[in-house]
Design an enzyme around this catalytic site. Structure first.
Site, PDB file in Angstrom:
ATOM      1  N   GLN A  67       0.833  -1.205   0.000  1.00 35.92           N
ATOM      2  CA  GLN A  67       0.000   0.000   0.000  1.00 35.92           C
ATOM      3  C   GLN A  67       0.864   1.250   0.000  1.00 35.92           C
ATOM      4  OE1 GLN A  67      -2.347   1.769   3.508  1.00 35.92           O
ATOM      5  NE2 GLN A  67      -3.917   0.580   2.455  1.00 35.92           N
ATOM      6  N   GLY A  68       0.562   2.175  -0.897  1.00 32.72           N
ATOM      7  CA  GLY A  68       1.262   3.454  -0.958  1.00 32.72           C
ATOM      8  C   GLY A  68       0.304   4.594  -0.687  1.00 32.72           C
TER       9      GLY A  68
ATOM     10  N   SER B 256       0.193   6.421   2.904  1.00 33.28           N
ATOM     11  CA  SER B 256       0.759   7.377   3.871  1.00 33.28           C
ATOM     12  C   SER B 256       1.994   8.078   3.312  1.00 33.28           C
ATOM     13  CB  SER B 256       1.133   6.655   5.168  1.00 33.28           C
ATOM     14  OG  SER B 256       0.006   6.075   5.768  1.00 33.28           O
TER      15      SER B 256
ATOM     16  N   GLU C  78     -10.110  -2.577   4.947  1.00 34.79           N
ATOM     17  CA  GLU C  78      -8.971  -2.770   5.845  1.00 34.79           C
ATOM     18  C   GLU C  78      -9.397  -2.678   7.305  1.00 34.79           C
ATOM     19  OE1 GLU C  78      -4.449  -0.987   6.378  1.00 34.79           O
ATOM     20  OE2 GLU C  78      -6.022   0.335   5.665  1.00 34.79           O
TER      21      GLU C  78
END
Length: 394
Positions: free
Chosen positions: A128-129, A131, A246
């Site tokens: 996951q990109g 933050s 999530e």
């Protein structure tokens, strides 16, 4: 919500229990946490076994490669999976729990046809990109830029806390495609192949000695426009679909595993000497255990509501934030209590065959990130106030 198990559910329980009792010991123990190549192989081979046995994507629709199992059987599966202490999906987590469901809900036919089978079979790993270093909990203030040039986006920026990015094939990436738009409206959701030129991944060593988290540096990375999920500048809405997966149903397996963890804690407390008796003789400890156990059961029933709502509507339930918040804090409470039961040996992680000292300390240190990851507890409380309770924004 009727979650009583039918004869068909119990037949499925016997089926999955028999398969797990055979396959889990055969798959063997997980490799060392520092060997990421071996960890990827271990997890993806297990994912392939689940796929070949028909248990991968149990909740995914059948027309997208899943089993389309009824809600009751999904819950049976989770209970038996935890009972068997089966391998955690680990490197397959983002693909199975976030990217895959998001593509089912928001992706194009071509995106689904290409990516979903690879996720289910364990052929591709996702990270996951979302933050960024300067965005903090205000995810919408992200600065990673994507300038459209013909049929490509030219992407530059930095991401952080990208779990298992060092072994990922793809990244679910949030970028700013319109810098002049209000911050929630100028964002797009991209599928980023991690082999593209201009990507640099740097693992971050954390307090528990592991390197789960990574930084991702993007220097004029050219991403095809066809890799965009949803419309341009509609990425904030798509990202919230991802985050609700999530924060809601993704924790189901963890919560069931907490049942066995609290039983393990009680067993250890009955054997751990304290004064003239055992640690379990302390009424304060028993009260804490009772409180945690009651919270686990309440959390599990809330999770059942989330899973049921997700099946009914096809989208994750809004009260997933409540599940994520309580799970995060409860995990910290339980691991801290286990350290308390172990006592002084935990200070130096002393080696003792009768005590799970090192594992307990590692679990406690790892639990510290739960109230930050997937949205801080403060952010979750705001979401609960606004989206569940309907309170006005402050």
């Amino acid at each position: 919500m009727d979650l009583r198990y039918s004869h068909e559910d119990e037949a499925f329980r016997a089926e999955i229990r028999s398969w797990l009792e055979r396959e889990v010991p055969e798959h063997g123990p997980a490799p060392d946490n520092t060997d990421w190549v071996a960890r990827r192989a271990y997890d993806t081979v297990w994912q392939r076994k689940l796929y070949e046995a028909g248990y991968a994507g149990l909740a995914w629709p059948a027309d997208h490669g899943g089993r389309g199992a009824p809600i009751s059987q999904q819950l049976v599966y989770l209970e038996e999976y935890a009972r068997a202490n089966a391998p955690y999906i680990s490197v397959n987590f983002v693909g199975m729990v976030q990217a895959g469901p998001t593509l089912i809900a928001e992706g194009t036919d071509d995106q689904r046809a290409f990516h979903l089978p690879k996720i289910l079979k364990g052929e591709c790993v996702w990270c996951q990109g979302f933050s960024e270093p300067e965005a903090g909990s205000d995810l919408a203030s992200l600065r990673t830029r994507a300038e459209r040039v013909g049929d490509e986006y030219v992407v530059s920026g930095q991401k952080i806390w990208s779990t298992r990015a060092q072994v990922a094939d793809y990244c679910e990436l949030l970028v700013r495609t319109d810098p002049d738009a209000p911050k929630h409206r100028g964002i797009s959701w991209l599928i980023l192949p991690m082999t593209l030129p201009g990507i640099n991944v740097r693992p971050i060593r954390t307090i528990d000695g592991d390197s789960h988290f990574c930084e991702i540096f993007l220097d004029e990375v050219r991403v095809p426009v066809v890799n965009r999920v949803g419309e341009e500048n509609d990425g904030w809405r798509v990202a919230n679909v991802t985050l609700r997966f999530e924060r809601g149903t993704a924790f189901a397996q963890h919560i069931i595993m907490m049942r066995s963890q609290i039983r393990h804690l009680v067993s250890l407390a009955t054997r751990r000497p304290r004064g003239a008796g055992a640690a379990w003789d302390d009424p304060v400890l028993r009260q804490k255990v009772g409180w945690i156990n009651a919270n686990i059961e309440a959390l599990w029933h809330t999770t059942q509501m989330c899973v049921t709502e997700a099946e009914r509507t096809g989208a994750p339930a809004p009260y997933g934030s409540a599940v994520k918040l309580r799970y995060s804090e409860l995990t910290q409470e339980m691991t801290e209590l286990l350290i308390e039961v172990i006592g002084r040996p935990a200070i130096g992680m002393s080696l003792d065959d009768d005590l799970p000292t090192r594992r307990a300390v590692m679990d406690y240190l790892w639990s510290l990130q739960y109230t930050i990851a997937a949205g801080t507890s403060q952010v979750q409380r705001n979401l609960i106030a606004e989206r569940i309770l309907g309170l006005p924004r402050s």
